[in-house]
Design a protein around this motif. Structure first.
Motif, short mmCIF file in Angstrom:
data_model
loop_
_atom_site.label_atom_id
_atom_site.label_comp_id
_atom_site.label_asym_id
_atom_site.label_seq_id
_atom_site.Cartn_x
_atom_site.Cartn_y
_atom_site.Cartn_z
N LEU A 130 0.82 -1.22 0.00
CA LEU A 130 0.00 0.00 0.00
C LEU A 130 0.85 1.26 0.00
O LEU A 130 0.35 2.36 -0.29
CB LEU A 130 -0.92 0.01 1.23
CG LEU A 130 -1.99 -1.09 1.28
CD1 LEU A 130 -2.76 -0.99 2.59
CD2 LEU A 130 -2.93 -0.97 0.09
N LEU A 131 2.15 1.13 0.33
CA LEU A 131 3.02 2.31 0.33
C LEU A 131 3.29 2.82 -1.07
O LEU A 131 3.56 4.02 -1.27
CB LEU A 131 4.34 1.99 1.04
CG LEU A 131 4.24 1.66 2.54
CD1 LEU A 131 5.61 1.30 3.08
CD2 LEU A 131 3.64 2.83 3.30
N VAL A 168 7.86 13.82 -0.66
CA VAL A 168 7.29 12.49 -0.90
C VAL A 168 7.86 11.48 0.10
O VAL A 168 7.12 10.66 0.66
CB VAL A 168 7.57 12.06 -2.35
CG1 VAL A 168 7.11 10.62 -2.57
CG2 VAL A 168 6.85 12.98 -3.33
N ARG A 169 9.17 11.58 0.33
CA ARG A 169 9.77 10.64 1.29
C ARG A 169 9.19 10.85 2.69
O ARG A 169 9.00 9.89 3.45
CB ARG A 169 11.29 10.83 1.32
CG ARG A 169 12.00 10.25 0.12
CD ARG A 169 13.50 10.11 0.39
NE ARG A 169 14.12 11.40 0.68
CZ ARG A 169 14.67 12.18 -0.25
NH1 ARG A 169 14.67 11.81 -1.52
NH2 ARG A 169 15.22 13.32 0.09
N THR A 170 8.92 12.10 3.02
CA THR A 170 8.32 12.36 4.34
C THR A 170 6.95 11.71 4.46
O THR A 170 6.62 11.08 5.48
CB THR A 170 8.20 13.88 4.56
OG1 THR A 170 9.50 14.47 4.47
CG2 THR A 170 7.59 14.18 5.91
N VAL A 171 6.13 11.84 3.39
CA VAL A 171 4.81 11.23 3.41
C VAL A 171 4.91 9.71 3.50
O VAL A 171 4.18 9.06 4.27
CB VAL A 171 4.00 11.67 2.17
CG1 VAL A 171 2.69 10.89 2.08
CG2 VAL A 171 3.73 13.16 2.21
N VAL A 172 5.83 9.15 2.71
CA VAL A 172 5.99 7.68 2.74
C VAL A 172 6.47 7.23 4.10
O VAL A 172 6.02 6.20 4.63
CB VAL A 172 6.96 7.24 1.63
CG1 VAL A 172 7.26 5.76 1.74
CG2 VAL A 172 6.36 7.54 0.25
N GLY A 231 5.37 4.65 9.10
CA GLY A 231 5.25 4.69 10.56
C GLY A 231 3.85 4.35 11.02
O GLY A 231 3.65 3.64 12.03
N ALA A 232 2.84 4.89 10.28
CA ALA A 232 1.46 4.57 10.64
C ALA A 232 1.18 3.07 10.49
O ALA A 232 0.47 2.47 11.31
CB ALA A 232 0.50 5.38 9.77
N LEU A 269 1.68 -2.84 15.43
CA LEU A 269 1.96 -2.97 16.86
C LEU A 269 0.66 -2.97 17.67
O LEU A 269 0.53 -3.70 18.67
CB LEU A 269 2.87 -1.83 17.31
CG LEU A 269 4.30 -1.88 16.78
CD1 LEU A 269 5.07 -0.64 17.23
CD2 LEU A 269 5.01 -3.15 17.22
N LEU A 270 -0.30 -2.15 17.25
CA LEU A 270 -1.58 -2.15 17.94
C LEU A 270 -2.29 -3.49 17.80
O LEU A 270 -2.90 -4.00 18.76
CB LEU A 270 -2.46 -1.02 17.39
CG LEU A 270 -2.06 0.40 17.79
CD1 LEU A 270 -2.97 1.41 17.10
CD2 LEU A 270 -2.14 0.57 19.31
#
Length: 605
Positions: A27-28, A282-286, A291-292, A298-299
């Motif tokens: 999905l990334l 773009v790298r920040t969004v990815v 991270g999400a 983890l959740l």
């Protein structure tokens, strides 16, 4: 009662989380595509607007000078030099004339050539790199002018070594071309306007050679391969410091380019944005998406762990379920009642939260509309007086032209140009004020500011037959203020005084005087009008408060003046004079003597 323990369900494994991560990782890629498309659109729109602004500035600079050669060619002092080329007195007078015109217009060099291409007079006649006696017949602008067209050319000066854009026009005498008038425009300042930004400016001529750029190491490099005809033309007219411009080594993958072709000059203006700016976003969004995804996994792992502990507790409590059944039923009833109350409270809190969000949105929108209305009304109010003066000067210019008084009409047009610059300064100042920009006060001469405000309203004051009584010292008074802001305050206060005297019978008078109070200077302005009412004194500083009709005023004048004075560290006081009429006091801090030709707050880009 005997009970058998229930079967404990199979516990999930962590390898299920790994499998889930592998399924969600693809999905990334769609996220990266969407982010890149969004930020590319944003960057493209931003660069398009910047490119439009720079193109408009560049064309405005060129169009300001292209009409001058035909006009200057009709000056008698220059035509005399063409008629008598050996007359040294005429040549000296022509040199002085061209130097004055250059100082007034801001051109780089202005010079006059005979039909053979020899320079007879030039504005730089007294400099080491003077064009006088130089021959520029090989330049394309000279050949186009002799052909009856407006000559245009960009190139490096063979004498001065400076870049410039040339406008040339033939000088006629009974349909006979007797010379060529040339104006050279310095375009170096257009590069300095770009500033230090990641985006880069690139202007190429019809040969594809970089002539203007925000990167000095790109200048005079060829953006594409040159054919033999183009190289021969470059060698003939010498527009660059080299006859073989080196190629511009740019990686197309490293830049996002937008271009605009200028039909008037044949140039191509481009803005190049580093692709790293797009890639970084773009790298920040990815990274955020990754991270999400990790947090989600983890959740899920935490939920699985909690579920396992929950099942363990069920297995242990099975043996005592019968004993605790009654107690569980009782607690269940209590919990149901509590749960019902909690649900009701949650619903009430959600409804209150929705109403709060809606109220906040409406308050923000109302604040935006209020700020927009105040800004628009302020600009309308502040531009009324310069517009009235422009209309007066324009009507006078028409009368002067009817009487063949061209020089006087040109003076009026110059005053109109100055007023438009002032209007632009006022608008820029009001925009800065809306953004809460701050300018440090500077030394400003008080008497010239007063003279400028009175000159703006001189026609109206004479029409109303208002007597002006000035009690100002001969020595120049210097105060800490801003040139535009101080003139706005003075013109608004004088205009309000004239409004107050509008319905008063003669005599009508305005007094202006000053008084020193330690390190502060007080400017007193009063009139013999009706003065302030109690309501006006209480609400004079509030925007849109006025005692006039809606067609006569907006109620912003005194509010703007009070705001400007406080921004300058000064104070504006309202009162009624003991002998009748309004009495206003401007209290400003004194400043050291100095020269203030054009303060920073008046510079517009």
């Amino acid at each position: 009662m005997n009970t058998t323990p229930s079967t404990i369900p199979k516990r999930p494994r962590w390898r299920s989380l790994a499998l889930l991560a592998l399924l969600l990782a693809p999905l990334l890629w769609p996220l990266q595509y969407v982010a890149e498309r969004y930020y590319r659109t944003q960057l493209t729109e931003q660069n398009r607007q910047t490119l439009d602004l720079y193109v408009a500035n560049l064309l405005g600079t060129l169009r300001r000078y292209e009409v001058l050669p035909p006009i200057l060619g009709d000056l008698p002092g220059l035509r005399t030099v063409l008629a008598t080329p050996g007359d040294e007195a005429a040549q000296a007078a022509a040199n002085q004339l061209l130097k004055r015109v250059r100082q007034q217009t801001g051109a780089d060099v202005i010079y006059l050539m005979n039909p053979k291409g020899e320079t007879l007079a030039a504005s730089n006649w007294d400099q080491q790199d003077t064009f006088v006696r130089g021959n520029f017949a090989f330049r394309p602008y000279f050949q186009e002018a002799l052909a009856g067209r407006l000559g245009r050319f960009f190139g490096l000066g063979t004498t001065s070594g400076k870049r410039g854009y040339y406008f040339a026009s033939a000088v006629y005498d009974d349909n006979q071309k007797i010379g060529v008038m040339v104006i050279k425009v310095d375009l170096d300042h257009t590069e300095s306007l770009w500033g230090n930004t990641p985006e880069q400016l690139l202007v190429t001529d019809n040969n594809g050679v970089v002539i203007l750029t925000s990167r000095p190491d790109w200048r005079f490099h060829a953006s594409r391969p040159l054919d033999k005809a183009e190289r021969a033309s470059i060698a003939a007219i010498q527009p660059y410091p080299t006859q073989s411009p080196p190629p511009l080594q740019l990686d197309p993958e490293a830049w996002l380019t937008q271009s605009r072709v200028l039909d008037e000059t044949g140039w191509s203006v481009s803005i190049l944005a580093p692709r790293v700016v797009l890639d970084r976003s773009v790298r920040t969004v990815v990274a955020i998406g990754g991270g999400a995804l990790l947090v989600l996994i983890l959740l899920l792992g935490l939920l699985m762990q909690r579920r396992r502990h929950y099942l363990d507790r069920i297995a242990l409590s099975t043996r005592a379920r019968q004993e605790l059944e009654q107690r569980v039923q009782e607690r269940t009833q209590d919990l149901e009642r509590l749960n019902s109350r909690l649900k009701q409270e949650v619903l009430e809190r959600e409804q209150a939260q929705q109403e709060l969000v809606q109220a906040q949105d409406e308050l923000v929108q109302a604040s935006k509309l209020t700020a927009l209305g105040t800004m628009s009304a302020s600009i309308s109010h502040e531009l009324n007086q310069p517009l009235a003066a422009i209309r007066s000067y324009a009507e006078n210019a028409g009368v002067l032209l009817d009487h063949q008084r061209t020089e006087d009409a040109r003076g009026n047009l110059k005053l109109i140009s100055q007023l438009t610059e002032r209007m632009a300064s006022i608008i820029a100042h009001l925009r800065a004020f809306a953004r809460r920009d701050r300018h440090a006060p500077e030394s400003v001469a008080l008497q010239p500011a007063i003279d400028d405000a009175l000159a703006l309203l001189a026609k109206r004051r004479r029409a109303m037959d208002v007597e002006l009584i000035r009690d100002l010292p001969d020595a120049t008074l210097w105060v800490q203020a801003g040139e535009t802001r101080l003139r706005q305050v003075l013109s608004n206060l004088v205009a309000n005084a004239l409004d107050a005297l509008g319905e008063r019978p003669q005599p009508r008078r305005i007094w202006i005087s000053t008084e020193l109070q330690g390190d502060q200077l007080e400017l007193h302005l009063r009139d013999n009008g009706p003065g302030f009412s109690e309501s006006a004194l209480a609400h004079a500083r509030e925007p849109f408060f006025t005692t006039k009709t809606s067609a006569q005023g907006l109620g912003l004048g005194l509010a703007i003046c009070d705001t400007l004075m406080r921004a300058l560290g000064g104070e504006l006081l309202f009162a009624n004079h003991s002998q009748g009429g309004a009495h206003l006091i401007l209290r400003l801090r004194t400043a050291e003597n100095g020269v203030n030709i054009q303060p920073p707050e008046d510079i517009t880009v």
